[in-house]
Write a protein that holds these residues in place. Sequence first.
Motif, mmCIF file in Angstrom:
data_model
loop_
_atom_site.group_PDB
_atom_site.id
_atom_site.type_symbol
_atom_site.label_atom_id
_atom_site.label_comp_id
_atom_site.label_asym_id
_atom_site.label_seq_id
_atom_site.Cartn_x
_atom_site.Cartn_y
_atom_site.Cartn_z
ATOM 1 N N UNK A 181 0.859 -1.186 0.000
ATOM 2 C CA UNK A 181 0.000 0.000 0.000
ATOM 3 C C UNK A 181 0.894 1.233 0.000
ATOM 4 N N UNK A 182 0.719 2.088 -0.977
ATOM 5 C CA UNK A 182 1.657 3.198 -1.141
ATOM 6 C C UNK A 182 0.938 4.524 -1.363
ATOM 7 N N UNK A 183 1.652 5.600 -1.082
ATOM 8 C CA UNK A 183 1.174 6.955 -1.331
ATOM 9 C C UNK A 183 1.991 7.585 -2.436
ATOM 10 N N UNK A 236 -4.138 6.082 -0.152
ATOM 11 C CA UNK A 236 -3.289 4.910 -0.037
ATOM 12 C C UNK A 236 -3.706 3.899 -1.086
ATOM 13 N N UNK A 237 -2.862 3.677 -2.079
ATOM 14 C CA UNK A 237 -3.204 2.813 -3.210
ATOM 15 C C UNK A 237 -2.711 1.396 -2.970
ATOM 16 N N UNK A 238 -3.599 0.440 -3.131
ATOM 17 C CA UNK A 238 -3.243 -0.977 -3.055
ATOM 18 C C UNK A 238 -3.077 -1.456 -4.490
ATOM 19 N N UNK A 241 -7.558 2.138 -2.408
ATOM 20 C CA UNK A 241 -8.116 1.395 -1.274
ATOM 21 C C UNK A 241 -8.419 2.285 -0.080
ATOM 22 N N UNK A 242 -7.436 3.074 0.353
ATOM 23 C CA UNK A 242 -7.606 3.909 1.540
ATOM 24 C C UNK A 242 -7.550 5.375 1.127
ATOM 25 N N UNK A 244 -3.203 9.676 -7.759
ATOM 26 C CA UNK A 244 -3.450 10.898 -6.997
ATOM 27 C C UNK A 244 -4.907 10.969 -6.571
ATOM 28 N N UNK A 245 -5.181 11.874 -5.621
ATOM 29 C CA UNK A 245 -6.508 11.986 -5.038
ATOM 30 C C UNK A 245 -6.836 13.463 -4.840
#
Length: 259
Positions: free
Chosen positions: A44-46, A66-68, A73-74, A221-222
């Motif tokens: 899980x990474x940012x 937080x990308x799985x 994912x998060x 990105x978000x």
Amino acid sequence: MMEGLVTLDPPPLWSGGPSPGSFYEFPTAKKQHESKSHTMYPSTSGTSVVGLVYDGGVMLAADTLGSYGSLARFRNVERTFKVTDKAVLSCSGDIADYQFIREVIEQKVRDDEICGFTPVLNAGALHCWLTRVLYNRRSRFDPLWLECVVAGFKDDKPFLGYVDKIGTAFSASEVATGFGVHLAIPMIREEREKKGTLSRDDARKLLVECLKVLYYRDCRAHFKYQLADVTAAGVTVEDNLDLKQDTSWSIANYVRGYE
């Protein structure tokens, strides 16, 4: 003796117990021939962190996703935190490693406060310490999969530094990680060439514009983000900021070649 009689081995003394005549091996005991398993790739990474020095302080921003893998994912992972009144840390990369290094740093700050150590940990000292820690982990072939951005003050002057998982470290007037290196850094440098010195309002507006571009162009990105502002007066970290109301996907109709 009856023919056809099948002899069965006696059951063990207890479930999971040793065989008769042998010693019991505790499950927690480490065997000498077993090798240690290291993390080969973050789960899980940012993504990007973007920071810049302006007239009188330092400002940085990072989204909260937080990308799985390819899965978003998060969506509320805070990757920016206040270390002391003179330092802020933000990381991209493995979220678990970020949480680990954050706990270590927070404990270090608590120990300093309890023991009455002075001066307070500043951004320059934190950046120097991180270079040693990350290079040490890299040398043990067990790196922390992080790209760290340290913002704050050093010797009463604004400081902005970068450290990655193999110990590469530098300080600059603008720093970014991930896609921000390719998209945000040119935007910041272009703005500096136009205006020379950036004010606090200029810095905030520019960082928001960088995050918009990253939101458009970076699949990891978000639209939710954090923004930290460090001045001589202290640290301010704003959470739950939102880009959604300032962005528009109407331009997607003009993009060709990615259908």
